[in-house]
Motif scaffolding. Structure first.
Motif, mmCIF file in Angstrom:
data_model
loop_
_atom_site.group_PDB
_atom_site.id
_atom_site.type_symbol
_atom_site.label_atom_id
_atom_site.label_comp_id
_atom_site.label_asym_id
_atom_site.label_seq_id
_atom_site.Cartn_x
_atom_site.Cartn_y
_atom_site.Cartn_z
ATOM 1 N N ARG A 375 -34.617 2.640 12.925
ATOM 2 C CA ARG A 375 -34.944 2.098 14.237
ATOM 3 C C ARG A 375 -35.380 3.192 15.190
ATOM 4 O O ARG A 375 -34.925 4.324 15.116
ATOM 5 N N ALA A 376 -36.255 2.824 16.116
ATOM 6 C CA ALA A 376 -36.753 3.791 17.090
ATOM 7 C C ALA A 376 -35.730 4.016 18.191
ATOM 8 O O ALA A 376 -34.761 3.268 18.332
ATOM 9 N N CYS A 377 -35.954 5.083 18.973
ATOM 10 C CA CYS A 377 -35.092 5.372 20.124
ATOM 11 C C CYS A 377 -35.220 4.244 21.132
ATOM 12 O O CYS A 377 -36.334 3.752 21.404
ATOM 13 N N GLU A 378 -34.104 3.807 21.682
ATOM 14 C CA GLU A 378 -34.106 2.673 22.610
ATOM 15 C C GLU A 378 -34.774 3.000 23.931
ATOM 16 O O GLU A 378 -35.104 2.100 24.686
ATOM 17 N N SER A 379 -34.994 4.279 24.215
ATOM 18 C CA SER A 379 -35.570 4.655 25.496
ATOM 19 C C SER A 379 -37.043 5.050 25.383
ATOM 20 O O SER A 379 -37.884 4.488 26.049
ATOM 21 N N CYS A 380 -37.350 6.022 24.503
ATOM 22 C CA CYS A 380 -38.725 6.513 24.410
ATOM 23 C C CYS A 380 -39.460 5.987 23.178
ATOM 24 O O CYS A 380 -40.639 6.298 22.987
ATOM 25 N N TYR A 381 -38.769 5.247 22.301
ATOM 26 C CA TYR A 381 -39.365 4.609 21.121
ATOM 27 C C TYR A 381 -39.826 5.596 20.049
ATOM 28 O O TYR A 381 -40.605 5.251 19.175
ATOM 29 N N THR A 382 -39.375 6.844 20.149
ATOM 30 C CA THR A 382 -39.768 7.793 19.118
ATOM 31 C C THR A 382 -39.010 7.504 17.821
ATOM 32 O O THR A 382 -37.898 6.958 17.838
ATOM 33 N N MET A 383 -39.621 7.880 16.685
ATOM 34 C CA MET A 383 -39.001 7.668 15.383
ATOM 35 C C MET A 383 -38.441 8.960 14.792
ATOM 36 O O MET A 383 -37.773 8.926 13.766
ATOM 37 N N GLN A 384 -38.717 10.097 15.460
ATOM 38 C CA GLN A 384 -38.284 11.386 14.926
ATOM 39 C C GLN A 384 -37.467 12.126 15.972
ATOM 40 O O GLN A 384 -37.855 12.187 17.150
ATOM 41 N N SER A 385 -36.352 12.672 15.547
ATOM 42 C CA SER A 385 -35.497 13.445 16.437
ATOM 43 C C SER A 385 -34.609 14.355 15.590
ATOM 44 O O SER A 385 -34.210 14.001 14.480
ATOM 45 N N ALA A 386 -34.310 15.530 16.129
ATOM 46 C CA ALA A 386 -33.428 16.453 15.407
ATOM 47 C C ALA A 386 -32.020 15.905 15.290
ATOM 48 O O ALA A 386 -31.287 16.247 14.352
ATOM 49 N N CYS A 398 -27.809 0.252 18.457
ATOM 50 C CA CYS A 398 -28.858 1.007 19.134
ATOM 51 C C CYS A 398 -28.585 2.502 19.021
ATOM 52 O O CYS A 398 -27.444 2.922 18.835
ATOM 53 N N ARG A 399 -29.633 3.289 19.160
ATOM 54 C CA ARG A 399 -29.477 4.734 19.098
ATOM 55 C C ARG A 399 -30.484 5.401 20.028
ATOM 56 O O ARG A 399 -31.502 4.815 20.410
ATOM 57 N N LEU A 400 -30.177 6.650 20.411
ATOM 58 C CA LEU A 400 -31.021 7.444 21.301
ATOM 59 C C LEU A 400 -31.311 8.783 20.641
ATOM 60 O O LEU A 400 -30.486 9.327 19.899
ATOM 61 N N CYS A 401 -32.481 9.325 20.939
ATOM 62 C CA CYS A 401 -32.814 10.665 20.473
ATOM 63 C C CYS A 401 -32.099 11.698 21.345
ATOM 64 O O CYS A 401 -31.440 11.353 22.329
ATOM 65 N N VAL A 402 -32.255 12.970 21.028
ATOM 66 C CA VAL A 402 -31.526 14.020 21.730
ATOM 67 C C VAL A 402 -31.890 14.064 23.211
ATOM 68 O O VAL A 402 -31.030 14.094 24.090
ATOM 69 N N SER A 403 -33.199 14.072 23.536
ATOM 70 C CA SER A 403 -33.620 14.193 24.929
ATOM 71 C C SER A 403 -33.194 12.980 25.745
ATOM 72 O O SER A 403 -32.752 13.115 26.883
ATOM 73 N N GLU A 421 -47.132 4.148 25.832
ATOM 74 C CA GLU A 421 -46.344 5.086 25.052
ATOM 75 C C GLU A 421 -45.554 4.402 23.947
ATOM 76 O O GLU A 421 -45.027 5.064 23.064
ATOM 77 N N ALA A 422 -45.445 3.087 23.988
ATOM 78 C CA ALA A 422 -44.656 2.373 22.998
ATOM 79 C C ALA A 422 -45.429 2.237 21.696
ATOM 80 O O ALA A 422 -46.652 2.181 21.685
ATOM 81 N N PRO A 423 -44.748 2.161 20.538
ATOM 82 C CA PRO A 423 -45.431 1.966 19.251
ATOM 83 C C PRO A 423 -46.172 0.643 19.233
ATOM 84 O O PRO A 423 -45.776 -0.327 19.875
ATOM 85 N N GLU A 424 -47.256 0.599 18.469
ATOM 86 C CA GLU A 424 -48.099 -0.598 18.451
ATOM 87 C C GLU A 424 -47.355 -1.802 17.920
ATOM 88 O O GLU A 424 -47.533 -2.915 18.399
ATOM 89 N N GLU A 425 -46.491 -1.616 16.932
ATOM 90 C CA GLU A 425 -45.810 -2.740 16.316
ATOM 91 C C GLU A 425 -44.828 -3.395 17.276
ATOM 92 O O GLU A 425 -44.447 -4.541 17.112
ATOM 93 N N ARG A 426 -44.438 -2.672 18.343
ATOM 94 C CA ARG A 426 -43.448 -3.228 19.258
ATOM 95 C C ARG A 426 -44.090 -4.112 20.301
ATOM 96 O O ARG A 426 -43.445 -4.916 20.944
#
Length: 516
Positions: A375-386, A398-403, A421-426
Motif C-alpha cells: 500500500r502507498a503512503c496515506e499522505s504523499c502516496y509514495t510507494m518507496q520509503s527507507a 494504514c502506513r506512512l513513509c519516513v518524511s 501528485e497522486a498515482p494514476e490508479e488512485r
C-alpha cells in the motif's frame, strides 16, 4: 552539543505517546528531583485538533477579521495545500503549567506571536516554526486575543481634527477636553513652591497623627512622615495652589480647614495587610495580568486601584526583598540541561519478517501481510520509503513513509498533496485495478468501496473508534444500475463484510454493453 542543550525559555517538542504527535511546550523552569532526575515546568500550547469545533470556527472568524482590517491584505491567494499546512502551524497559547520529565524532550522548535506585518507564508518556509494569536483557557473553554498583539491597522489610529482658526466657533464637548492643572509661568518662585510643599507634608503628618486608623497602620513618626511625603499629598498641594491662582495665604487656609487638617491617602494606605498578601499571591500566579488578578483574587477592587497599588508596591522594601529571594532561588535552579538525541526505535515502526509486515514491538496488527505491504503512503502516496510506520487504527492497516511520519509527529496532521501528485490508479481506476483493490488495498469488510478517513474535524480525534465513510467509485455506481440479475450490488453495499464475485460482475456488465 548545542542542539541537545536545552535552556529556560526554549520551545521544545515533548513526546507523551509513540503514536501521537509531539506536544509543544515552553520551558519555564528546570528542577532536579530528589531521585536525581530533571523535570521541566512548562507552559502548554494547544493545536487546532486539541480544541472544540465551535472554538475553531471562532478562531477562523478572528483570523478573517484581522485579514480584512489589514491595510495591505495578502495579494497572493493561498492554495488548498498551503491553507491545510498553515492550520498545522497554528497554535493556541494557554496559562496552564505542567511538569514533564526532561528525558521526553525530542528537539527544539520556534513559536512566535502572529506578525500581522509579515507574510503568513513565511511560517511555511521555516522548519519547526509555529505561530499563535489567541489564548486558550482549557478550564473555561474560551479563546481570547493575546494582549501582546501588534496593534497595526486603521482601527488603532487616532483621528486628529483640523486646527481651529482664531475666532472660529468650537462645537466640541467641553467636558471631554483636557483641563489645565498647573501653570509653569505662575508668579511664584521655585523656593516659594518648595516651602509650600513642606508645609503640606507637615500637615499630612499631623493629620495622620490625629487619625486613629492611620496611627495603627503607621505606628511611628517616621512612617507617618514617609506616607505624608508620597505623591498623593504633593498632588493635592499643587492642585490647591492652582485652584487659588497661586495665592499662598489662600491656599494655606484650605490645607487646614475648620474641621481639621486635610488627610490624603493613596492605595498603599487604603489596602489592608490581608489584601496586600492576596495581591502578592495573585501576582505570583498571573504576573502582571491585572484583569485575572481582579477577577480571581480582588473582585471588590477596581482595576485602576490594583494598577496604582502595583506601581506603589514596587517602590517598597517588600518588593526589594522578594526580588532578592527570587534571585537566590533562581541561582539554585538549573539553567540548562543536556538531553542526548533519542534514537530508540518507535513501536509503530514496521519491519519485514518472513514476508509479512509487523511492527517493531509486535503489538501492531498481523494483517500487514505481503499484499497489504504494497500500500502507498496515506499522505504523499509514495510507494518507496527507507522506513514505514503504521498509522491510524489497526483495522485500517494504514502506513506512512519516513518524511510523512515526521511531519505527522511535529505538526499533528498529514500533508495535503495536489491531485497531480497522486498515482494514476488512485484517481481513475480501471476494472482490473479495481478488482485488485478489492483484495489487497481495502480489507475484506469493504471489498467493493474505497474507505475515506474523516480526519478534518477536531471532534473525530476525540472518538474512541476511528470514524470513516465508504465512498463508491464511478465504476461501482455504474455497475449498480447495470447488474440487476446475477448480483444486486445495492444490497451488497449494505453488507460490506460479505465478499462479492468480481468476475460475475464483469461478465454481466459486458453482456449488458453488448446487448445495448
Amino acid at each position: 552539543m548545542a542542539a541537545n542543550m536545552y535552556r529556560v525559555g526554549d520551545y521544545v517538542f515533548f513526546e507523551n505517546s509513540s503514536s501521537n504527535p509531539y506536544l509543544i511546550r515552553r520551558i519555564e523552569e528546570l528542577n532536579k528531583t530528589a531521585s536525581g532526575n530533571v523535570e521541566a515546568k512548562v507552559v502548554c500550547f494547544y493545536r487546532r485538533r486539541d480544541i472544540s469545533h465551535s472554538l475553531i470556527q471562532l478562531a477562523d472568524k478572528h483570523a478573517k477579521e484581522l485579514e480584512e482590517e489589514k491595510e495591505n491584505p495578502t495579494e497572493t491567494e493561498l492554495t488548498d495545500k498551503q491553507k491545510h499546512q498553515l492550520r498545522h502551524r497554528e497554535l493556541f497559547l494557554s496559562r496552564q503549567y505542567e511538569s514533564l520529565p526532561a528525558t521526553h524532550i525530542r528537539g527544539k522548535c520556534s513559536v512566535a506571536l502572529l506578525n500581522e506585518t509579515e507574510a503568513v507564508l513565511s511560517y511555511l518556509d521555516k522548519e519547526d516554526t509555529f505561530f499563535y494569536s489567541l489564548v486558550y483557557d482549557p478550564t473555561q473553554k474560551t479563546l481570547l486575543a493575546d494582549k501582546g498583539e501588534i496593534r497595526v491597522g486603521p482601527r488603532f489610529q487616532a483621528d486628529v481634527p483640523e486646527m481651529l482658526q482664531e475666532g472660529e466657533a468650537d462645537d466640541r464637548d467641553q467636558s471631554k477636553l483636557e483641563e489645565k492643572l498647573w501653570d509653569p509661568e505662575c508668579p511664584l518662585t521655585d523656593k516659594q513652591i518648595d516651602q509650600f510643599l513642606v508645609v503640606a507634608r507637615a500637615v499630612g503628618t499631623f493629620a495622620r497623627a490625629l487619625d486613629c486608623s492611620s496611627s495603627v497602620r503607621q505606628p511611628s513618626l517616621h512612617m507617618s512622615a514617609a506616607a505624608a511625603s508620597r505623591d498623593i499629598t504633593l498632588f493635592h498641594a499643587m492642585d490647591t495652589l492652582h485652584r487659588h491662582n497661586y495665592d499662598l495665604s489662600s491656599a494655606l487656609s484650605v490645607l487646614v480647614p475648620a474641621g481639621g487638617p486635610v488627610l490624603c491617602r493613596d492605595e498603599m494606605e487604603e489596602w489592608s495587610a490581608s489584601e496586600a498578601a492576596m495581591f502578592e499571591e495573585a501576582l505570583e500566579k498571573y504576573g502582571k495580568d491585572f484583569n485575572d488578578i481582579r477577577q480571581d483574587f480582588l473582585p471588590w477592587k477596581s482595576l485602576t486601584s490594583i494598577i496604582e497599588y502595583y506601581y506603589m508596591w514596587k517602590t517598597t522594601d517588600r518588593y526589594v526583598q522578594q526580588k532578592r529571594l527570587k534571585a537566590a532561588e533562581a541561582e539554585s535552579k538549573l539553567k540548562q540541561v543536556y538531553i542526548p538525541t533519542y534514537n530508540k526505535p518507535n513501536p509503530n515502526q514496521i519491519s519485514m519478517t518472513n514476508g509479512k509486515m509487523a511492527t517493531v514491538n509486535g503489538a501492531g496488527p498481523g494483517a500487514f501481510h505481503a499484499a497489504g505491504g504494497g500500500r502507498a503512503c496515506e499522505s504523499c502516496y509514495t510507494m518507496q520509503s527507507a522506513q514505514w510506520y503504521s498509522w491510524g487504527p489497526p483495522n485500517m492497516q494504514c502506513r506512512l513513509c519516513v518524511s510523512c511520519w515526521m511531519y505527522w509527529k511535529k505538526y499533528g496532521g498529514l500533508k495535503m498533496p495536489s491531485r497531480a501528485e497522486a498515482p494514476e490508479e488512485r484517481t481513475s481506476p480501471t476494472p482490473a485495478s479495481n478488482e485488485s483493490r478489492s483484495r489487497s488495498h481495502v480489507p475484506r469488510q469493504s471489498n467493493h468501496m474505497v474507505p475515506m478517513r474523516n480526519s478534518g474535524s477536531p471532534k473525530s480525534s476525540m472518538k474512541t473508534k476511528q470514524a470513516f465513510l465508504l465512498q463508491a467509485t464511478r465504476l461501482t455506481k455504474l455497475a449498480r444500475h447495470m447488474c440487476r440479475d446475477i448480483i444486486r450490488l445495492r444490497r451488497a453495499a449494505r453488507r460490506p463484510f460479505v465478499p462479492i464475485n468480481c468476475g460475475a460482475i464483469k461478465a454481466e456488465c459486458k453482456s449488458s454493453f453488448n446487448s445495448s
